[in-house]
Design an enzyme around this catalytic site. Structure first.
Site, PDB file in Angstrom:
ATOM      1  N   ILE A 141       0.700  -1.165  -0.087  1.00 33.84           N
ATOM      2  CA  ILE A 141       0.129   0.010   0.111  1.00 33.84           C
ATOM      3  C   ILE A 141       0.778   1.215  -0.106  1.00 33.84           C
ATOM      4  O   ILE A 141       1.611   1.342   0.585  1.00 33.84           O
ATOM      5  CB  ILE A 141      -1.019  -0.043   1.151  1.00 33.84           C
ATOM      6  CG1 ILE A 141      -1.640  -1.286   1.264  1.00 33.84           C
ATOM      7  CG2 ILE A 141      -1.656   1.326   1.346  1.00 33.84           C
ATOM      8  CD1 ILE A 141      -2.508  -1.552  -0.037  1.00 33.84           C
ATOM      9  N   LYS A 142       0.694   2.198  -0.932  1.00 31.66           N
ATOM     10  CA  LYS A 142       1.611   3.252  -1.006  1.00 31.66           C
ATOM     11  C   LYS A 142       0.784   4.422  -0.307  1.00 31.66           C
ATOM     12  O   LYS A 142      -0.276   4.612  -0.472  1.00 31.66           O
ATOM     13  CB  LYS A 142       1.454   3.691  -2.464  1.00 31.66           C
ATOM     14  CG  LYS A 142       2.332   2.760  -3.528  1.00 31.66           C
ATOM     15  CD  LYS A 142       2.405   3.148  -4.733  1.00 31.66           C
ATOM     16  CE  LYS A 142       3.380   4.601  -5.067  1.00 31.66           C
ATOM     17  NZ  LYS A 142       3.701   4.768  -6.375  1.00 31.66           N
ATOM     18  N   VAL A 143       1.639   5.137   0.544  1.00 27.10           N
ATOM     19  CA  VAL A 143       1.381   6.277   1.426  1.00 27.10           C
ATOM     20  C   VAL A 143       2.377   7.400   0.990  1.00 27.10           C
ATOM     21  O   VAL A 143       3.428   7.179   1.261  1.00 27.10           O
ATOM     22  CB  VAL A 143       1.263   5.691   2.916  1.00 27.10           C
ATOM     23  CG1 VAL A 143       1.072   6.920   3.698  1.00 27.10           C
ATOM     24  CG2 VAL A 143       0.343   4.727   3.078  1.00 27.10           C
TER      25      VAL A 143
END
Length: 383
Positions: A141-143
């Site tokens: 998951i990209k944050v």
């Protein structure tokens, strides 16, 4: 027949994993992505701009769009259904790489909605939801590395989510990101959680730094003739110098007793991932950043044209640790010219979030228009 050894295989032998910075359903269906994996691609990254180009500007999704619209799905539902199907497909394709590398590679990244970049709580809840929705062990998951994203990275890591931290430009910001990852692992360990299947990358952007600094250096050279030669000599050097200093920080972290205790408990290091490695200035070689930043325990996510160029004539070699003194000198000379790299990087982070938000708006507007056309064409003619 065995796949011929490529420059990507050479990069992996040197300790760097090449990931593909692109996603489109046609890549999966045509076998093109599988062919790239055979050639040495070891992961995949996506972002709102990539999906905007894929969904709005291609015909790959027309049948799926028609089915979803006919089923009465909303624009938001259609977006999520299309994207999640692609991410799952890529995860399944890369699963053998994930297993062979014991979870280090074979990763596929999906970004939380950019509109959440300034909301920690919603980023955490959305990150958890997306990881569960995709339902694949090798999803990341990209944050974004916004002030609100940093605590979200710690919280998500503590809950066992593998994170790709995006939009890192500044060295100080990278240190914040690394601290958030370490603290999240420690939180998880304290709660009795396992590190099995977890990994993280810190996406450190490169060519965008040069684009911004080159502009300022050109302005400095034009305004102050006495400093023109020095300013012009720094063009195209700041992004790589900045990245080399980030790698020095990484090496310090993984050499620390704090990290060694986590590693002994089974944690994977948060590798630096070089992002924005396509050459934006045509006067620079097309494999300029990929070649310069090759080194141990790193990832490079490479856009299509740059990957083609690297496969054709790239220069694999352990270049990342060379001339570290020169990198420090470059950054010192930039500061001596009165250019504040920290301020430049802060502006690039804000621009990056804005750019992804704009792409997301264009993507949802494009889906909404396609959906409306499909619904209208399916409606019975007026009496």
């Amino acid at each position: 027949m065995a796949t011929p050894r490529t420059r990507m295989h050479q990069a992996h032998e040197l300790g760097q994993s090449i990931w593909y910075d692109n996603m489109r359903r046609g890549l999966l269906r045509s076998g093109a992505l599988a062919a790239l994996v055979d050639k040495g691609v070891r992961g995949l990254t996506s972002n709102p701009t990539i999906f905007e180009k894929a969904i709005v500007a291609s015909s790959d999704y027309e049948d799926a769009l028609r089915q979803l619209a006919a089923a009465g799905k909303s624009t938001a539902d259609i977006y999520e259904a299309l994207v999640v199907e692609d991410i799952r497909g890529a995860c399944d394709l890369l699963l053998p790489v994930y297993k062979e590398s014991k979870g280090v590679d074979g990763r596929v990244s999906l970004e939380v909605l950019p509109e959440l970049a300034t909301n920690t709580e919603k980023t955490v809840s959305e990150g958890l939801r997306l990881a569960k929705l995709v339902g694949r062990s090798n999803v990341m998951i990209k944050v974004p590395a916004t002030p609100e994203g940093i605590p979200a990275i710690r919280a998500l890591t503590a809950q066992g989510v593998s994170i790709n931290v995006t939009l890192i430009f500044a060295l100080a910001k990278y240190e914040e990101v690394a601290e958030a990852y370490l603290a999240g692992l420690e939180d998880r360990q304290a709660a009795g959680g396992s590190f099995a299947g977890m990994a993280s990358v810190a996406s450190f952007f490169v060519s965008r730094v040069d684009s911004a600094c080159d502009k300022l250096l050109n302005e400095k050279a034009a305004a102050t003739p006495a400093e023109a030669a020095g300013a012009q000599a720094l063009r195209g050097k700041v992004g790589i110098a900045n990245a080399k200093m980030a790698y020095e920080i990484y090496q310090r972290i993984v050499g620390s007793p704090r990290w060694k205790a986590l590693a002994a408990a089974g944690a994977n290091p948060q590798r630096l991932l070089w992002a924005s490695t396509g050459t934006k200035d045509p006067s620079y070689p097309d494999t300029y950043y990929v070649d310069a930043l090759m080194g141990r325990d790193t990832v490079d996510t490479v856009p299509p044209a740059t990957l083609d160029a690297f496969l054709d004539h790239g220069n694999p070699g352990s270049h990342l640790e060379t001339d570290r003194d020169g990198a420090k000198k470059t950054l010192a000379e930039l500061a001596a010219l009165g250019i504040d790299l920290g301020r430049v990087c802060q502006g690039l982070l804000a621009d990056g979030v804005k750019s992804f938000t704009t792409s997301m708006t264009a993507l949802t507007n494009g889906i909404a228009a396609k959906r409306a056309a499909i619904v209208e064409s399916a409606a019975p003619p007026p009496r």
